[in-house]
Motif scaffolding. Structure first.
Motif, PDB file in Angstrom:
ATOM      1  N   LEU A 188       0.832  -1.209   0.000  1.00 53.99           N
ATOM      2  CA  LEU A 188       0.000   0.000   0.000  1.00 53.99           C
ATOM      3  C   LEU A 188       0.865   1.258   0.000  1.00 53.99           C
ATOM      4  O   LEU A 188       0.568   2.232  -0.710  1.00 53.99           O
ATOM      5  N   ALA A 189       1.937   1.234   0.779  1.00 56.56           N
ATOM      6  CA  ALA A 189       2.856   2.377   0.788  1.00 56.56           C
ATOM      7  C   ALA A 189       3.503   2.554  -0.590  1.00 56.56           C
ATOM      8  O   ALA A 189       3.639   3.677  -1.093  1.00 56.56           O
ATOM      9  N   PHE A 190       3.871   1.429  -1.185  1.00 49.03           N
ATOM     10  CA  PHE A 190       4.481   1.485  -2.522  1.00 49.03           C
ATOM     11  C   PHE A 190       3.513   2.065  -3.545  1.00 49.03           C
ATOM     12  O   PHE A 190       3.891   2.896  -4.374  1.00 49.03           O
ATOM     13  N   TYR A 191       2.237   1.629  -3.501  1.00 47.64           N
ATOM     14  CA  TYR A 191       1.258   2.126  -4.455  1.00 47.64           C
ATOM     15  C   TYR A 191       1.052   3.632  -4.306  1.00 47.64           C
ATOM     16  O   TYR A 191       0.880   4.348  -5.301  1.00 47.64           O
ATOM     17  N   ILE A 242       4.292   9.540  -8.212  1.00 42.77           N
ATOM     18  CA  ILE A 242       5.272   9.588  -9.315  1.00 42.77           C
ATOM     19  C   ILE A 242       4.553   9.504 -10.651  1.00 42.77           C
ATOM     20  O   ILE A 242       4.880  10.237 -11.601  1.00 42.77           O
ATOM     21  N   ALA A 243       3.558   8.603 -10.731  1.00 41.59           N
ATOM     22  CA  ALA A 243       2.802   8.469 -11.978  1.00 41.59           C
ATOM     23  C   ALA A 243       2.084   9.765 -12.319  1.00 41.59           C
ATOM     24  O   ALA A 243       1.982  10.136 -13.491  1.00 41.59           O
ATOM     25  N   GLY A 244       1.581  10.461 -11.292  1.00 46.11           N
ATOM     26  CA  GLY A 244       0.926  11.742 -11.535  1.00 46.11           C
ATOM     27  C   GLY A 244       1.871  12.753 -12.149  1.00 46.11           C
ATOM     28  O   GLY A 244       1.499  13.498 -13.064  1.00 46.11           O
ATOM     29  N   VAL A 245       3.111  12.763 -11.660  1.00 40.06           N
ATOM     30  CA  VAL A 245       4.119  13.678 -12.225  1.00 40.06           C
ATOM     31  C   VAL A 245       4.430  13.307 -13.664  1.00 40.06           C
ATOM     32  O   VAL A 245       4.502  14.166 -14.557  1.00 40.06           O
TER      33      VAL A 245
END
Length: 844
Positions: A809-812, A818-821
């Motif tokens: 969950l922390a990784f997601y 990061i994916a948003g950036v």
């Protein structure tokens, strides 16, 4: 209208590129899967054709008399006697008939060293038969050396010999249930025309040697060559008249087709599994398509208004939008089809490099083409339907007055439907978990679908107050850039919510799978924590040889060995799996989930939940019919886990029903004070000469192996879900990109009053991160909750503990930010690079 649709797509393709990519990704997975399974089917079809090419008639045990779960490549029972063979030879039209014996064993590599580890005992499967000396029957041609003439001689296929490290004249080791035999390699053969064995090892022995190693008193099958001019089907019918019950005669051609059909059924399950993930990716992509066409319709409001003013009807506008969707579907599906085929080519080449020639010719099958275009078209057209209907309702005057503005419909209807679906989902899950119904996981599954759809619709309602709440925080951290980003999210809640919902679904599935697999690990840990055994004994080649267990029991320091045998019996005409145990020792080695203890078996039978669901209760009587006899037994207890054996009896009862029961797992308990590490080496040394493939695993090692398999399963599913996540990230980028186009004039005005490029870039990036993190958190909450519900619903299969995968969950969460950036890079770059004057001059 079709010409207008094509020109519209050609005029501004950039706004549809990411939409097409989203569809293409889902189609790629479909095309690659169907292409690979078609190639596998082709390869095995060719193999079966070569196996039965020269044999006109196959005489064998009738598959209807064989258990459904029996290995189709394993040796059958020796049901034919020498008298059966002579009777077949005497039939008109039979030129030659030879009995066939298959030896269950493994040809060991020249440098093989027993490790006692389950994974270290693997390798290519071995197919060992008796040698007839006729290529039409052996399906193999001698290419070097001679055929086996003495009982200590063997021939191998021309690829296996060098792979295993043998040359003609070398001593070959063959491990079977009776031990390890040393045979001299006297020749090499080629199977069929190309020796395409799909990675297996082919070996031949004399008939006497094969019978001795197989422990066979007769033949497992008989191969028949018909005389020239005779009809194979007619000969097969004549042979069938002299055969014992439970056997049959079938032409080689029909046998090859039957084997191919059976294997194709297996491949169909693979297709369904992979296509399910492709459909998930396409479903996520539908959110992008809806957003794309909704924004496009808004941007082209003036255009549509002018068209309506000159006489274009609403129906024609609707048709034009849907035709644009068709054009996108055709282009995207074509791209996905090509990429999927190329991917299948590359993957097949990679697999064959490490495992041998498994695939036939990799061609693009018709079903892959049809499925790709049909799925691409359905998803795209269905997603574009609502925006198309909205476009058809635009009046000329509205369009001319309100250029490029979207009507702000209230969220009330969306909220009511979403709340109703979410409530029904919660009710269904609650009923499944707490009402004590049969198959509760079905109710949980239906409830999960309703809940996810409901939350998707309610996401817009959640996002609006979230944007308000975040406005102050974003303003404090990012100043005016954060304030503008929050305002942009708030003013288009549907668009932002749909974008976040696409990511929510992908993350939800990942979180659900992670919760399920982590809980499965906990179940495995609990099971092994209840083990008192020092070692588990397993044979990767099949049943454990009785001699291996005798060798273990003979060693000083071994307290006892307890085994689990498996077989099949029938109850009222229904086949059921049967476990055979020693009730006096079984629970001293392992903590089974049963009530009462097995020492209360008392010559009766324990039943599992699937049998209990049929209405059978403790105290009832069941009549079990096995291959060696029948017995009427009293139900004296229950085995509480579904998915294992359905019926449990003691060894005496098992022998009466089935005769000698094959043992697939044994547990070794040592005397107190014996060092397990040293004892393992002692036991491996005792097994090395005759049973080198038998593995001795400690409970910790077995648990680690099980966890590795679970991690592998998680990795495979996560990789397949990766397509949906990529589509979701493309959705974020696509929404922002179209939003930037829609806000061209606004961005130009911001730049004109002094807002820097970096601020515009930051504003777009914040929007992207907020939508991504919102979708991810919502997905994690749903995924963990639904994963926990699923685990609880599967209690009858041994699940009892819900484990939350905090690390994942922390990784997601971090990955979502990061994916948003990343998703914002292209839209932010375009927004920051706009020419100020041209942007201000943009109409609408």
């Amino acid at each position: 209208m079709f010409r207008l649709a094509v020109k519209s797509v050609r005029h501004n393709p950039k706004r549809l590129v990411l939409t097409a990519i989203a569809v293409a990704l889902g189609v790629t997975l479909v095309a690659a899967t169907l292409t690979l399974t078609n190639a596998l089917s082709s390869g095995f079809s060719q193999l079966f054709e070569e196996i039965y090419a020269g044999t006109d008639v196959i005489v064998e045990q009738d598959p209807a008399a064989v258990a459904d779960d029996e290995d189709p490549f394993a040796a059958g029972d020796d049901v034919f006697t020498a008298e059966s063979l002579e009777a077949i030879r005497a039939i008109d039209g039979v030129e030659r008939a030879e009995g066939g014996i298959q030896v269950m064993g493994s040809v060991l590599a020249a440098d093989f060293e027993p490790t006692g580890d389950l994974m270290g005992a693997g390798g290519a499967p071995s197919q060992i038969f008796n040698w007839a000396g006729d290529p039409r029957i052996d399906q193999a041609t001698l290419v070097e050396g001679a055929g086996p003439a003495a009982d200590d001689e063997i021939v191998l296929d021309l690829d296996a010999a060098p792979r295993l490290g043998y040359e003609i004249g070398d001593t070959v080791m063959v491990a079977t249930e009776s031990g390890v035999s040393e045979l001299t390699l006297v020749g090499l053969v080629r199977f069929g025309e190309s020796n395409s064995l799909q990675g297996a090892t082919l070996a031949y022995l004399t008939e006497d040697a094969a019978a001795e190693l197989a422990g066979a008193d007769g033949y497992q099958q008989i191969s028949v060559i018909v005389a020239e001019g005779a009809d194979a089907a007619a000969v097969a019918d004549s042979i069938g008249e002299v055969l014992p019950d439970g056997t049959r005669a079938i032409t080689g051609e029909d046998k090859a087709a039957e084997q191919t059909e059976a294997l194709d059924e297996v491949f169909q399950y693979i297709d369904i599994f992979a296509i399910a993930f492709a459909l998930i990716a396409l479903f996520v992509g539908s959110y992008i398509i809806v957003n794309t066409f909704r924004i496009i319709v808004t941007q082209r409001t003036r255009e549509f208004g002018l068209m309506r003013a000159i006489g274009v009807t609403g129906r024609q506008l609707r048709s034009m939008i849907l035709l644009e969707a068709v054009v996108i579907a055709i282009v995207a599906s074509t791209v996905g089809l090509v990429v999927g085929y190329l991917g299948a080519l590359g993957l097949s080449a990679l697999v064959e490099r490490f495992t041998g020639d498994l695939f036939g010719t990799v061609t693009l099958p018709l079903d892959a083409v049809l499925a790709s275009y049909v799925l691409g078209a359905i998803v795209t057209i269905a997603s574009a339907l609502l925006p198309a209907i909205h476009a058809s309702t635009i009046s000329p005057m509205e369009a001319l007055r309100e250029a490029a503005t979207e009507s702000k419909k209230p969220l009330a209807r969306r909220n009511i439907v979403g709340a109703a679906m979410a409530l029904l989902g919660v009710v269904a899950i609650t009923v499944g978990l707490y009402m004590g119904l049969e198959r509760p996981y079905i109710y949980v599954g239906v409830g999960a679908v309703l809940l996810v759809l409901g939350v998707t619709l309610l996401a817009a309602q959640v996002l609006v107050p979230l944007a308000y709440a975040l406005k102050a925080a974003l303003t404090r951290v990012f100043r005016v850039d954060g304030k503008l980003a929050a305002n942009n999210i708030r003013r288009e809640p549907r668009r932002s919510a749909n974008t976040a919902a696409a990511l929510m679904i992908g993350v939800m599935l990942l979180a659900l799978v992670a919760t399920f697999t982590e809980s499965l690990k906990s179940v495995v840990s609990e099971q092994f924590a209840g083990s008192n055994a020092d070692f588990f004994v397993v044979n990767p080649q099949g049943p454990i040889p009785p001699g291996a267990l005798e060798a273990i029991e003979a060693e000083d320091g071994v307290a006892f060995v307890t085994s689990t045998g498996l077989g099949t019996v029938t109850v009222d005409g229904t086949a059921m799996s049967l476990a055979v145990i020693d009730p006096d020792t079984a629970e001293q080695a392992f903590d089974y989930n049963n009530e009462p203890d097995f020492d209360r078996l008392d010559g009766g039978v324990f039943i599992d939940p699937t049998v209990a669901e049929t209405g059978v209760e403790v105290g009832d009587e069941l009549t079990l019919e096995g291959s060696e006899g029948s017995a009427t037994l009293t139900v004296t207890g229950e085995y509480l886990n579904a998915g294992d054996a359905q019926l449990w009896v003691d060894e005496e009862t098992g022998a009466a029903l089935l005769g000698e029961v094959e043992v697939f797992q044994s547990m070794v308990v040592l005397d107190d004070g014996v060092d397990a590490t040293e004892m393992r080496e002692t036991l491996l040394a005792a097994l090395a000469d005759d049973f080198p493939l038998v593995a001795l695993q400690t409970p910790d090692a077995f648990q680690q192996l099980a966890n590795q398999f679970i991690d592998l399963l998680l990795g495979v599913i996560s990789a397949l879900l990766g397509a949906a996540l990529i589509v979701a990230i493309l959705g974020v980028a696509n929404t922002l990109l179209l939003s930037v186009t829609e806000r061209t004039r606004e961005i130009g005005l911001l730049r004109a009053v002094g807002v820097r490029r970096s601020s515009v870039w930051r504003m777009i990036t914040i929007e992207s991160m907020v939508m991504s993190v919102f979708g991810t958190i919502l997905g994690m909450i749903l995924g963990v909750g639904l994963g926990a519900a699923l685990v609880l619903a599967l209690e009858e299969f041994g699940f009892s503990t819900v484990t939350v995968p905090w690390g994942w969950l922390a990784f997601y969460t971090v990955a979502a930010a990061i994916a948003g950036v990343v998703a914002a890079i292209w839209p932010a770059w375009r927004a920051s690079r706009m020419d100020i004057l041209q942007a201000i001059a943009t109409d609408g």
